[in-house]
Design a protein around this motif. Sequence first.
Motif, PDB file in Angstrom:
ATOM      1  N   GLU A  86      -7.215 -11.820 -15.207  1.00 41.66           N
ATOM      2  CA  GLU A  86      -6.768 -13.350 -14.939  1.00 41.66           C
ATOM      3  C   GLU A  86      -7.911 -14.350 -14.824  1.00 41.66           C
ATOM      4  O   GLU A  86      -7.789 -15.171 -15.356  1.00 41.66           O
ATOM      5  CB  GLU A  86      -5.799 -13.373 -13.846  1.00 41.66           C
ATOM      6  N   PHE A 129      -0.229  -6.379 -18.211  1.00 46.76           N
ATOM      7  CA  PHE A 129       0.145  -7.815 -18.680  1.00 46.76           C
ATOM      8  C   PHE A 129       1.279  -7.868 -19.671  1.00 46.76           C
ATOM      9  O   PHE A 129       1.830  -8.460 -20.645  1.00 46.76           O
ATOM     10  CB  PHE A 129      -0.657  -9.029 -19.177  1.00 46.76           C
ATOM     11  N   GLN A 174       4.180  -6.645 -20.357  1.00 49.53           N
ATOM     12  CA  GLN A 174       5.447  -7.118 -20.221  1.00 49.53           C
ATOM     13  C   GLN A 174       5.558  -8.685 -20.059  1.00 49.53           C
ATOM     14  O   GLN A 174       6.660  -9.265 -19.753  1.00 49.53           O
ATOM     15  CB  GLN A 174       6.377  -6.293 -19.427  1.00 49.53           C
ATOM     16  N   HIS A 175       4.628  -9.315 -19.798  1.00 42.76           N
ATOM     17  CA  HIS A 175       4.587 -10.439 -19.592  1.00 42.76           C
ATOM     18  C   HIS A 175       5.059 -11.549 -20.674  1.00 42.76           C
ATOM     19  O   HIS A 175       4.395 -11.204 -21.860  1.00 42.76           O
ATOM     20  CB  HIS A 175       3.167 -10.974 -19.085  1.00 42.76           C
ATOM     21  N   SER A 176       5.852 -12.196 -20.582  1.00 39.02           N
ATOM     22  CA  SER A 176       6.310 -13.087 -21.654  1.00 39.02           C
ATOM     23  C   SER A 176       5.258 -13.907 -22.479  1.00 39.02           C
ATOM     24  O   SER A 176       5.743 -14.609 -23.402  1.00 39.02           O
ATOM     25  CB  SER A 176       7.762 -13.822 -21.288  1.00 39.02           C
ATOM     26  N   HIS A 177       4.330 -14.387 -21.820  1.00 38.11           N
ATOM     27  CA  HIS A 177       3.283 -15.283 -22.555  1.00 38.11           C
ATOM     28  C   HIS A 177       2.195 -14.637 -23.028  1.00 38.11           C
ATOM     29  O   HIS A 177       1.122 -15.140 -23.222  1.00 38.11           O
ATOM     30  CB  HIS A 177       3.132 -16.421 -21.294  1.00 38.11           C
ATOM     31  N   GLN A 185       6.961 -18.146 -26.003  1.00 41.00           N
ATOM     32  CA  GLN A 185       7.623 -17.037 -25.136  1.00 41.00           C
ATOM     33  C   GLN A 185       8.139 -15.770 -26.028  1.00 41.00           C
ATOM     34  O   GLN A 185       8.532 -15.960 -27.054  1.00 41.00           O
ATOM     35  CB  GLN A 185       8.715 -17.583 -24.366  1.00 41.00           C
TER      36      GLN A 185
END
Lengths: 356, 356, 356, 356
Positions: free
Chosen positions: B95, B111, B113-116, B226
């Motif tokens: 990060e 990260f 599964q992070h949509s971005h 996304q």
Amino acid sequence: MAGKLKAGVLGATGSVGQRFILLLQGNPLFDLVALGASSRSAGKAYAKVTSWKQGSHIPTSVADIVVTECVPEAFKGCDVVFSGLDASVAGEIEEQFVNAGLNIISNAKNFRQHSHVPLCVPTANPEHLDALEFRDKSRGIHVCISNCSTAGLVVALKALTEKFGPISHVVLTTLQAISGAGFSPGVGGMDILDNIVPYIGGEEDKLEIEPRKILGSFSTSSKEFQLIPEQDMKISATTTRVPVIDGHTASVSIKFANTKPSLAEVQQCLTDYSSQCETLHCPSAPEKPLVYLEQPDRPQPRLDRDIGNGFTVSVGRLREDSVLDYKFVCLSHNTVLGAAGSGILIAELLHAKKLI
Amino acid sequence: MAGKLKAGVLGATGSVGQRFILLLQGNPLFDLVALGASSRSAGKAYAKVTSWKQGSHIPTSVADIVVTECVPEAFKGCDVVFSGLDASVAGEIEEQFVNAGLNIISNAKNFRQHSHVPLCVPTANPEHLDALEFRDKSRGIHVCISNCSTAGLVVALKALTEKFGPISHVVLTTLQAISGAGFSPGVGGMDILDNIVPYIGGEEDKLEIEPRKILGSFSTSSKEFQLIPEQDMKISATTTRVPVIDGHTASVSIKFANTKPSLAEVQQCLTDYSSQCETLHCPSAPEKPLVYLEQPDRPQPRLDRDIGNGFTVSVGRLREDSVLDYKFVCLSHNTVLGAAGSGILIAELLHAKKLI
Amino acid sequence: MAGKLKAGVLGATGSVGQRFILLLQGNPLFDLVALGASSRSAGKAYAKVTSWKQGSHIPTSVADIVVTECVPEAFKGCDVVFSGLDASVAGEIEEQFVNAGLNIISNAKNFRQHSHVPLCVPTANPEHLDALEFRDKSRGIHVCISNCSTAGLVVALKALTEKFGPISHVVLTTLQAISGAGFSPGVGGMDILDNIVPYIGGEEDKLEIEPRKILGSFSTSSKEFQLIPEQDMKISATTTRVPVIDGHTASVSIKFANTKPSLAEVQQCLTDYSSQCETLHCPSAPEKPLVYLEQPDRPQPRLDRDIGNGFTVSVGRLREDSVLDYKFVCLSHNTVLGAAGSGILIAELLHAKKLI
Amino acid sequence: MAGKLKAGVLGATGSVGQRFILLLQGNPLFDLVALGASSRSAGKAYAKVTSWKQGSHIPTSVADIVVTECVPEAFKGCDVVFSGLDASVAGEIEEQFVNAGLNIISNAKNFRQHSHVPLCVPTANPEHLDALEFRDKSRGIHVCISNCSTAGLVVALKALTEKFGPISHVVLTTLQAISGAGFSPGVGGMDILDNIVPYIGGEEDKLEIEPRKILGSFSTSSKEFQLIPEQDMKISATTTRVPVIDGHTASVSIKFANTKPSLAEVQQCLTDYSSQCETLHCPSAPEKPLVYLEQPDRPQPRLDRDIGNGFTVSVGRLREDSVLDYKFVCLSHNTVLGAAGSGILIAELLHAKKLI
């Protein structure tokens, strides 16, 4: 030794034959008196002609037995003959023995699908042996041991179907030990070190067909009996060879035909299962035919294959399956329950049922 | 070296970090200039602080690089930073790097599964990287490498879904190499010799979720993008550890949602598949991202893991499945396509797409 | 390809033959044009008749070569023929080839002790090839490759004797890889998993005799030459097979005949050693024929066998020996320096010395 | 259980402690009543705090024993306490126990070279225990078990020296099983698969020193005794780790000090050897402490380690040594005779000798 039944072993120098010999040691019911092998070995002491590859040495009482050819005359007087013959010769020889009135329990695949020959995993379908009451009594008893990868699976499936009714679908992948391939030549070291082989010739077919017969039923008439395979169970198998000496592991997904019991009920069922082997007090019967291991990373072949001296199937990792109903991991000892050991337990069942 | 992009590696002393270093050797696009590790190692020459466990020795150009702590200032000027950090620290550090405008390609799960954050297997969903055009440009690029067992599977699934539409069901069992567990401590010798372990913590969850995102789509607006996972694909996974150094094998059964192509069509599809990695001429791209092996007993990890220098997925044993539609065996190199190699190929794609 | 020498391989479908083919790929001096095997394979494309078991696939330029029988006429025009023949047939066939004027470099044991045939480990006794100037020029050149377990040992011994004079006593135990036994059948999986086999038929004799010839000298006259084994070096060898794919390790104790250098001098000598392979710029020559590894637990087969592409011998753990003078651990790649690789490097030396 | 001696185990959750527990099951002399471990485990049932990694499951009679800290008060009433403690804590704890009058048989290395503590391999130097008659009786008995790699070697050496007088020189290389390193972490899978490690920290020193004490003598006075190591035996050892679960193999070369018996005499001596363990009828004593295997490729760990339930040393491949006098291969079970099993057999000897 008075009162013990007389036993013989066919294919005595092969890997399955050696295991029959090893497992018969100390057996309270059977006394090993005859060993059959190829004409090359006949006439010589067993210790001289076998390339013994077991962790325990040749029993001294067996080392000096003179090997004979695999002909019925040489096995006269045997109450039961265990066959570890290769499939290439088992068909003809076993037929001769049975025709001569000898009782044969065979590890070969030749007669497994024959409708007049029970295919028996002793802790799964011992009641199929009752059909033998209705056999043609001019001939000997003939029973087949299942394929090694079938044995563990069907004990678990039997526990479940007995309680919850038919299973309609099974998808499984096996991780099979190399002892299942024997040792001349067996699986090559260059093929299995730092490697797995995702193929075992003919094995998937056996695994997709044999459970149907074992979990099926039989019909009888005054003169004969007939085994009737389960028709509505679809099995999809992938079989692989892994660098493990003994112990076949299977990753199994199942779907019940009519019901979906809770996960707790399924686990309880696997824990509670018992078979005629224990209730009939067979000497080789394990305390439990099936155990459920609660640790998250079990069963493992090296740690769990010897439970119940190799006669107990261990199951673990039961969980919901997002495609079928449930999945679990199942382990059985391929040279005990999956081969010679089943043969001996079948013989003990036959004796308990007063069939021999 | 003029004109080459500057690259850094975080977690440089770990097993993934070592593989990043090894695979970056001789890369025509990237010049390795910065190595980050824990404060214990910072300030010392790399060769002094790493317990190097690769088959090739430490590249001489790397041995003397002074290791720094994993702070953005030490990586200023890097065009791309590969993260082999452990999940316990990757979240915060990555990060910070991205916030400081540094481009991170990460092997950590934090990260994924992070949509971005695109989750990219370069030979499966390279087009997901196009979404990055629509990112917040005040921050660095952040891309995740998939879990090692996911990588091989999704290349095969992508080939099939691209041609035949969605797959609705997947049942698979993996046989995973021990290098996937790293080496401090990794898998113990007593746990894996003459044994398999039918459990890998957290692995089945990843394998049931990650393919949905990789085979999914993305939406964009002027300011952001996304990732949208595929919703209707059900995956049931069992993951096991086997005594193999490198190479994850999977036994896979699939069912198509809308169609059932012929077996010949499926095999042809697996043979014909190509990806942007080749068409965009990425230097590390294999000749083919997917090969179909016709021998009945392949793929095997020791013989086939190095096809395409470990970037090619090999598939074999395609056949009808009596429960789902088809089944096959799939092999990928877990430390190349399944980890560091994917990271480098992603970086090469980003460069080809002019995103770095 | 103009200007390249033409090469053939005898026994092309066996494990040594396959390694010759693999190692000749990309060789700047030799162009592989002829493959010989048994009459069973003759007349068919190589890819059709070989059971290829290497980590890299069959080179495409070789797959379609039509295999011939092992007769001289089929190899006419070859500048050098590499023999991977089994000892049971190598004697007669190689004799025919040499009589027909063909140059043979053989991995078979048949002629290794023949006084008119150099036994050459290219990084140990390249100067023995100079004797070939004095050969009967009506016949082809005939050179033997050493036994695989000999190769690593003699490079280390040569470094030491060249500097410190004769070694009088050697006691060694080898831990040999299974690839040394080939793969049909080779070492059985049941024999080597969770096991070691403390015996390799005939191997100890080779290891006790071959180094004497390799470290010996030769005499010449106008018409002929004669290899003269070192007489005063006593070697006691125990050879074992271990579950390793490639790489023979040896635990070696030595006693010098005339002197006892310091431990630092011995280590420096092992570090400094160089051979004609490098100075004559043979294409396959490793940067160093011998490396000394300072880590306390090296060399290890999996980590160090590929140093110098398998042509470099690695030594470690040098220390005082309380019975002899010094002891150390020595590792060499048995299918490269210990077999096919040596053959190719010998051919390169012959070319550099203008003998072919 | 009346009449059985009470036994305790220190370090009960470690790998050696687990083996003590396993081997004490069913022992006719000892009843296991107390288990000691670290304060982290104290106060909890054994089954809850141990990570059990044996092929047989935790004995049910032991699973519920409440673990205590390793303090003498908790072991009051024990006739003998077996210590599987790590060397880092064994020194202080064992001293406290012995000072408190408790009898300790220890697998730790701390007191092995102490001149007032017998170092005993029960089938090699049981007579050393007689020295304990002359001990300071205000304290408990303290006996050390040898290092695992020492145990097999000294049984063979004892047989030879007893018959042919002193051995002056020994050169040996061991191939040791990974169970010798325990399992937390023990030997890593990445370190030992397709590999050997030619180094075991501290092991060679033990192997060069311990046999001298074991094959030495002792002096006594009214108040005390003193162990006197053999001075004139030089041992040169190289110790390696191989991918074997159980069973240490050694390649051994020896030279006698005063005589050279014939090869037949040496083989006969190895065959005929017997020890006090059998003549005093110790319950765990094997039928023979030493067997000579005539097959050319034996002993092998997987096939021979369990002879005599792991208490019998097997020797094979006896032959002339061109540097020393004779060489042979020797195998012993490292977790039975080489560790916990020896401890139990020592306790049985102490009881037979009326010392406990």
